[in-house]
Design a protein around this motif. Structure first.
Motif, short mmCIF file in Angstrom:
data_model
loop_
_atom_site.label_atom_id
_atom_site.label_comp_id
_atom_site.label_asym_id
_atom_site.label_seq_id
_atom_site.Cartn_x
_atom_site.Cartn_y
_atom_site.Cartn_z
N ALA A 40 -47.60 -21.47 80.99
CA ALA A 40 -48.79 -21.13 81.59
C ALA A 40 -49.64 -19.60 81.63
CB ALA A 40 -47.79 -20.57 83.10
N SER A 41 -48.31 -19.29 80.90
CA SER A 41 -49.08 -17.38 80.83
C SER A 41 -50.42 -17.71 79.63
CB SER A 41 -48.27 -16.67 79.52
OG SER A 41 -48.11 -17.12 78.78
N SER A 42 -50.94 -18.96 79.30
CA SER A 42 -51.80 -18.80 77.89
C SER A 42 -53.00 -18.85 78.96
CB SER A 42 -51.78 -20.61 77.67
OG SER A 42 -52.16 -21.15 78.44
N TRP A 43 -52.69 -19.05 80.05
CA TRP A 43 -54.30 -18.67 80.87
C TRP A 43 -53.75 -17.03 81.80
CZ3 TRP A 43 -57.15 -22.82 81.12
CH2 TRP A 43 -56.72 -23.74 81.05
N ASN A 44 -53.90 -16.22 81.84
CA ASN A 44 -53.72 -14.86 82.41
C ASN A 44 -55.19 -14.48 82.14
OD1 ASN A 44 -50.86 -15.02 82.74
ND2 ASN A 44 -50.59 -13.55 80.59
N ASP A 45 -55.70 -14.75 81.19
CA ASP A 45 -57.48 -13.69 81.20
C ASP A 45 -58.32 -14.43 81.69
OD1 ASP A 45 -56.04 -11.71 79.84
OD2 ASP A 45 -57.14 -12.58 78.28
N VAL A 46 -58.14 -16.05 82.13
CA VAL A 46 -58.61 -16.54 83.22
C VAL A 46 -58.61 -16.59 84.05
CG1 VAL A 46 -58.98 -19.29 83.16
CG2 VAL A 46 -59.00 -18.64 81.39
N VAL A 47 -57.06 -16.32 84.82
CA VAL A 47 -56.18 -16.43 85.94
C VAL A 47 -57.07 -15.15 86.90
CG1 VAL A 47 -54.29 -16.21 87.56
CG2 VAL A 47 -54.41 -17.67 85.89
N ALA A 48 -56.64 -13.90 85.90
CA ALA A 48 -57.72 -12.73 86.05
C ALA A 48 -58.85 -12.61 86.73
CB ALA A 48 -57.32 -11.32 85.67
N ARG A 49 -59.51 -13.56 86.20
CA ARG A 49 -61.08 -13.47 86.05
C ARG A 49 -61.77 -14.66 87.36
NH1 ARG A 49 -60.63 -12.20 81.20
NH2 ARG A 49 -61.92 -11.42 80.30
N GLY A 235 -66.81 -21.43 66.70
CA GLY A 235 -65.80 -20.44 65.38
C GLY A 235 -64.10 -21.24 66.79
N ALA A 236 -63.88 -21.22 67.90
CA ALA A 236 -63.26 -21.08 68.16
C ALA A 236 -61.71 -22.45 68.33
CB ALA A 236 -63.61 -21.51 70.07
N SER A 237 -61.07 -21.61 68.27
CA SER A 237 -59.90 -22.29 67.80
C SER A 237 -59.55 -23.71 69.28
CB SER A 237 -58.25 -21.38 67.18
OG SER A 237 -57.82 -21.08 68.75
N HIS A 238 -58.33 -23.88 69.37
CA HIS A 238 -57.57 -24.97 70.03
C HIS A 238 -57.58 -24.64 71.29
CE1 HIS A 238 -55.67 -28.65 71.49
NE2 HIS A 238 -54.55 -28.01 71.79
N VAL A 239 -57.01 -22.78 71.34
CA VAL A 239 -56.80 -21.70 72.24
C VAL A 239 -57.83 -21.44 72.91
CG1 VAL A 239 -54.05 -22.27 72.22
CG2 VAL A 239 -55.84 -20.19 70.92
N VAL A 240 -59.06 -21.90 73.25
CA VAL A 240 -59.84 -21.76 73.27
C VAL A 240 -60.34 -20.75 75.20
CG1 VAL A 240 -60.87 -23.46 74.68
CG2 VAL A 240 -62.60 -22.05 73.59
N MET A 241 -59.37 -21.04 76.24
CA MET A 241 -58.94 -20.39 76.94
C MET A 241 -58.96 -18.32 76.69
SD MET A 241 -56.58 -22.33 76.94
CE MET A 241 -54.81 -22.28 76.71
N VAL A 242 -57.99 -18.79 75.28
CA VAL A 242 -57.30 -17.22 74.90
C VAL A 242 -58.36 -16.42 74.56
CG1 VAL A 242 -55.22 -15.69 74.50
CG2 VAL A 242 -54.58 -18.08 75.26
N SER A 243 -59.23 -17.15 73.60
CA SER A 243 -60.15 -16.12 72.42
C SER A 243 -61.78 -15.86 73.18
CB SER A 243 -60.55 -17.01 71.30
OG SER A 243 -60.52 -18.39 71.05
N HIS A 244 -61.87 -17.45 74.50
CA HIS A 244 -63.74 -17.18 75.02
C HIS A 244 -63.00 -17.51 76.71
CE1 HIS A 244 -65.70 -16.74 71.62
NE2 HIS A 244 -64.07 -17.27 70.66
N PRO A 245 -61.87 -16.73 77.19
CA PRO A 245 -61.79 -17.08 78.30
C PRO A 245 -63.31 -16.84 79.45
CG PRO A 245 -60.81 -14.49 78.20
CD PRO A 245 -61.46 -15.23 77.28
N ASP A 246 -63.69 -15.96 79.41
CA ASP A 246 -65.56 -15.94 79.79
C ASP A 246 -65.92 -17.39 79.76
OD1 ASP A 246 -64.78 -12.96 80.85
OD2 ASP A 246 -65.55 -12.17 78.85
N LYS A 247 -66.40 -17.81 79.20
CA LYS A 247 -66.91 -18.92 79.04
C LYS A 247 -65.86 -19.87 79.80
CE LYS A 247 -69.37 -18.39 74.39
NZ LYS A 247 -69.24 -17.48 74.22
N VAL A 248 -65.02 -20.26 79.79
CA VAL A 248 -63.47 -21.04 80.50
C VAL A 248 -63.77 -20.57 81.88
CG1 VAL A 248 -61.30 -21.86 80.58
CG2 VAL A 248 -62.68 -21.57 78.39
N VAL A 249 -64.16 -20.02 81.77
CA VAL A 249 -63.63 -19.19 83.54
C VAL A 249 -66.06 -20.00 84.00
CG1 VAL A 249 -64.56 -17.47 85.34
CG2 VAL A 249 -62.24 -17.58 84.09
#
Length: 259
Positions: A40-49, A235-249
């Motif tokens: 669940a920590s893979s969502w940390n930056d998404v959660v914060a936003r 250029g995003a990897s499989h963990v796009v929510m970690v590398s690009h949280p703004d776009k996912v949000v």
């Protein structure tokens, strides 16, 4: 006395009682369901936003045991949420939300983040091999044999970053590799029990450098699901929510505000 009060009100010395403010409509809860080799920590930056933007958030600890039992678990969490839900899944978590949402009455939209969106009866293994490009299999570590003969799968730590998180810092990827949670082999080969995307509006975001699920497969699933909005991150990897949280949000909030 009455004359004095009327005079004060007339000259604005005393203010008349303000009308009660009209409360804004509550924002939906965002449910986040991680996939294999993550937590669940893979969502940390998404959660914060999302929380900064006023959204209630629940990041589920996905058991990663089987699509059906994991879907049941997420469904129990959904049953405890009283307001509408935007349900978000990453990777294998897409299979889980596709099942859980089909049996919930409060899920208004789905967001697939580099995730499987299976038709009923399809498996994760089948979908990831539908188009060439997945290099996951050779990076898996020696499986852990479980009681009953099933196996827990991990990615070799030395190959984790290149395979799973190539656009994440080496320090972050090393932590992710050490704390990865395994998925059972049977879960990846389990036919999907439901396909909620057929009846619930869905959005998709993924990277074009995904090495777990080929970008072509992700795009094909998005098109099949009649995606309301698809974002491909260059250029995003499989963990796009970690590398690009703004776009996912941005995609999640679009799904949350759609009518």
């Amino acid at each position: 006395m009455k004359l004095l009060l009327r005079s004060l009100l007339a000259f604005g010395v005393l203010a008349a009682p303000a009308a009660p403010a009209v409360s804004a409509q509550a924002k939906p809860t965002v449910g986040l369901v991680h996939g294999a080799f993550a937590d669940a920590s893979s969502w940390n930056d998404v959660v914060a936003r999302l929380e900064k933007d006023g959204y209630p958030v629940v990041a589920v600890a996905n058991p990663l045991r089987s699509v059906k039992s994991d879907g049941d678990y997420v469904g129990r969490i959904l049953a405890g949420i009283k307001n509408p839900v935007v349900l978000v899944g990453h990777s294998y978590g897409g299979s889980v939300i596709s099942d859980a949402a089909a049996r919930a009455d409060n899920v208004e939209s789905l967001v697939y983040v580099a995730a499987f969106a299976p038709e009923k009866g399809e498996t994760a293994v089948e979908l990831s091999s539908k188009f060439p490009g997945s290099t996951l299999a050779p990076t898996l570590a020696e499986p852990v044999v479980l009681d009953g003969g099933d196996k827990d799968l991990y990615i070799q730590q030395g190959k984790f970053r290149e395979q799973f998180a190539a656009d994440v810092s080496s320090r972050a990827a090393k932590l992710m590799a050490a704390t990865q949670r395994p998925i059972t082999e049977s879960a990846l080969n389990e036919p999907a029990p439901n396909a909620a995307w057929k009846n619930i509006p869905s959005w998709f975001i993924y990277g074009d450098a995904d090495k777990n699920i080929p970008a072509k497969a992700l795009g094909w699933m998005a098109e099949r699901a009649h995606s309301k909005g698809t974002v491909v991150v260059k250029g995003a990897s499989h963990v796009v929510m970690v590398s690009h949280p703004d776009k996912v949000v941005q995609v999640i909030e679009e799904a949350a505000s759609a009518k």
